[in-house]
Design a protein around this motif. Structure first.
Motif, PDB file in Angstrom:
ATOM      1  N   ARG A 235       1.483 -11.694  15.637  1.00  0.00           N
ATOM      2  CA  ARG A 235       0.495 -12.091  16.631  1.00  0.00           C
ATOM      3  C   ARG A 235       0.137 -10.921  17.546  1.00  0.00           C
ATOM      4  NH1 ARG A 235       3.738 -16.522  15.663  1.00  0.00           N
ATOM      5  NH2 ARG A 235       2.579 -18.398  15.071  1.00  0.00           N
ATOM      6  N   TYR A 237      -3.537  -8.543  19.093  1.00  0.00           N
ATOM      7  CA  TYR A 237      -4.776  -7.961  18.590  1.00  0.00           C
ATOM      8  C   TYR A 237      -4.757  -6.433  18.603  1.00  0.00           C
ATOM      9  CZ  TYR A 237      -6.699 -12.679  19.164  1.00  0.00           C
ATOM     10  OH  TYR A 237      -6.932 -14.025  19.091  1.00  0.00           O
ATOM     11  N   HIS A 265      -3.001 -14.846  12.457  1.00  0.00           N
ATOM     12  CA  HIS A 265      -4.372 -15.114  12.890  1.00  0.00           C
ATOM     13  C   HIS A 265      -5.180 -13.843  12.641  1.00  0.00           C
ATOM     14  CE1 HIS A 265      -3.810 -12.547  16.411  1.00  0.00           C
ATOM     15  NE2 HIS A 265      -2.608 -13.095  16.514  1.00  0.00           N
ATOM     16  N   TYR A 297      -3.931 -18.275  20.308  1.00  0.00           N
ATOM     17  CA  TYR A 297      -4.474 -17.567  19.154  1.00  0.00           C
ATOM     18  C   TYR A 297      -5.173 -18.492  18.162  1.00  0.00           C
ATOM     19  CZ  TYR A 297      -1.747 -13.576  20.765  1.00  0.00           C
ATOM     20  OH  TYR A 297      -1.241 -12.546  21.515  1.00  0.00           O
ATOM     21  N   ASP A 299      -4.209 -20.431  15.692  1.00  0.00           N
ATOM     22  CA  ASP A 299      -3.920 -20.158  14.290  1.00  0.00           C
ATOM     23  C   ASP A 299      -4.039 -21.396  13.406  1.00  0.00           C
ATOM     24  OD1 ASP A 299      -1.607 -21.304  15.227  1.00  0.00           O
ATOM     25  OD2 ASP A 299      -0.316 -19.585  14.827  1.00  0.00           O
TER      26      ASP A 299
END
Length: 375
Positions: A235, A237, A265, A297, A299
């Motif tokens: 997880r 970005y 994700h 997130y 997911d």
């Protein structure tokens, strides 16, 4: 753009083992050795508690749900999946590995329902049931007529690309590697005497050069080369700088697409010298439904990636994303609000990586190579 166009479908992690295996027509032994859950059917119960009853047993197409219609409508030339599941009846698990994914071989039509051309296997679950389990996985995929990339009975086989043919006699070559950062143990590496995966300890210049040495002699004029990489954290970005340098070296060494996966994700889409890097495609099918945590997130939302490239120079024309949502262990079309959420997040995090996002009328996202801002 000067040549014919080819469209690839890229999928993130396809995890048809454990709980998903239990809802299919031929569930395997549900016994698990996890710390908290000892029976794979518990994952089915969590999903049902979250979103309603699953009509057991489901048919083989159930996990794919509406995604099959989306795939058929897009009609990609080549479908590439990261199959993150052993296909085996072997009960012996990998030492020191707590989480295992296993799919009963008779349930393999649950994979074939999506008609994959290439199943990438260099990931942190393909040897969950040992080298015997890997052998069974390779045999099962071969018997089903499914090509696999980058897992094999020795180093040469593990580093050999899967080849998919497209109209006009052109080829798509798929290489893949698995990195320690995704949880792959070092002793899963294939050797001259031992089966395994093409293992990379860290994303170094030397590792990229070693992969590039495979690409150049294999690539013919007009070929598209995909390097599929299982790497990184689950997880977040942020793409680490050393990973960016590794990605760029792969493109400089002959790759046309870097297909990254392992994250739960989607991560940013990058345009580098007109070539595409997907830093993380996210999960596509799994049994995580009903497990709390990391809701920010989203997911539960999954993405189908349709990548159109020029066969003349391998540059990508665009990436069209189709969001779906996992409910009752089945993929269904995302709502308009969900589509906008994915569009805004993915477009936003990709701006810093040379990709320009455009809004579709249906609130999905098209990504094109550009140094300009997201509009």
């Amino acid at each position: 753009m000067g040549g014919d166009l080819v469209t690839l479908f890229l999928a993130g992690d396809v995890m048809l083992g454990r709980g998903v295996d239990q809802i299919l027509p031929y569930p395997g032994d549900p016994k698990l050795s996890e710390s908290y859950i000892k029976d794979a059917r518990a994952y089915v119960e969590l999903a049902e508690a979250a979103n309603g009853m699953i009509p057991l047993p489901v048919d083989f197409s159930w996990p794919w749900g509406d995604a099959l219609d989306v795939l058929d409508a897009a009609a990609p030339d080549v479908r590439i999946f990261n199959l993150e599941t052993a296909v085996t009846q072997n009960d012996e698990t990998a030492p020191g590995k707590e989480i295992q994914y296993r799919m009963y071989p008779a349930n393999l039509p649950g994979l074939a329902a999506a008609r994959p051309h290439v199943c990438v296997l260099a990931n942190n679950h393909v040897l969950d049931y040992g080298r015997r389990g890997l052998e069974e996985t390779l045999d099962a995929l071969a018997d089903a007529g499914l090509r696999s990339a980058v897992a094999g009975r020795d180093t040469d086989e593990a580093r050999r690309p899967a080849i998919a043919h497209v109209v006009g006699g052109r080829r798509v070559l798929v290489f893949s590697v698995g990195m320690a950062s995704s949880g792959i143990p070092g002793n899963w590496a294939a050797t001259a005497q031992r089966s395994g995966v093409d293992f990379v300890a860290e994303p170094s210049h030397a590792a990229a050069a070693s992969i590039a040495a495979l690409l150049r002699p294999a690539k013919r004029p007009g070929d598209i080369v995909v390097v599929s990489v299982h790497w990184g954290s689950n997880r977040g970005y942020h793409v680490p700088r050393h990973q960016l340098r590794f990605d760029h070296a792969l493109i400089d060494g002959g790759a046309d697409v870097v297909h990254g996966h392992s994250s739960h994700h989607p991560w940013p889409l990058e345009s580098y010298r007109g070539k595409l890097i997907t830093h993380g495609c996210g999960d596509l099918i799994n049994d995580y439904e009903g497990i709390g945590g990391f809701e920010e997130y989203r997911d539960d939302l999954r993405l189908l990636y349709f990548v159109t490239l020029d066969q003349g120079d391998g540059r990508f024309h665009d990436v069209r994303t189709a969001p779906v949502r996992s409910r009752r262990m089945r993929l269904e079309r995302a709502t308009a609000d969900d589509s906008r959420w994915v569009r805004d997040v993915l477009g936003g995090i990709s701006r810093a990586y040379g990709s320009r996002g455009e809004r579709n009328p249906d609130d999905t996202l098209i990504v094109r190579p550009s140094q300009g801002p997201w509009v």
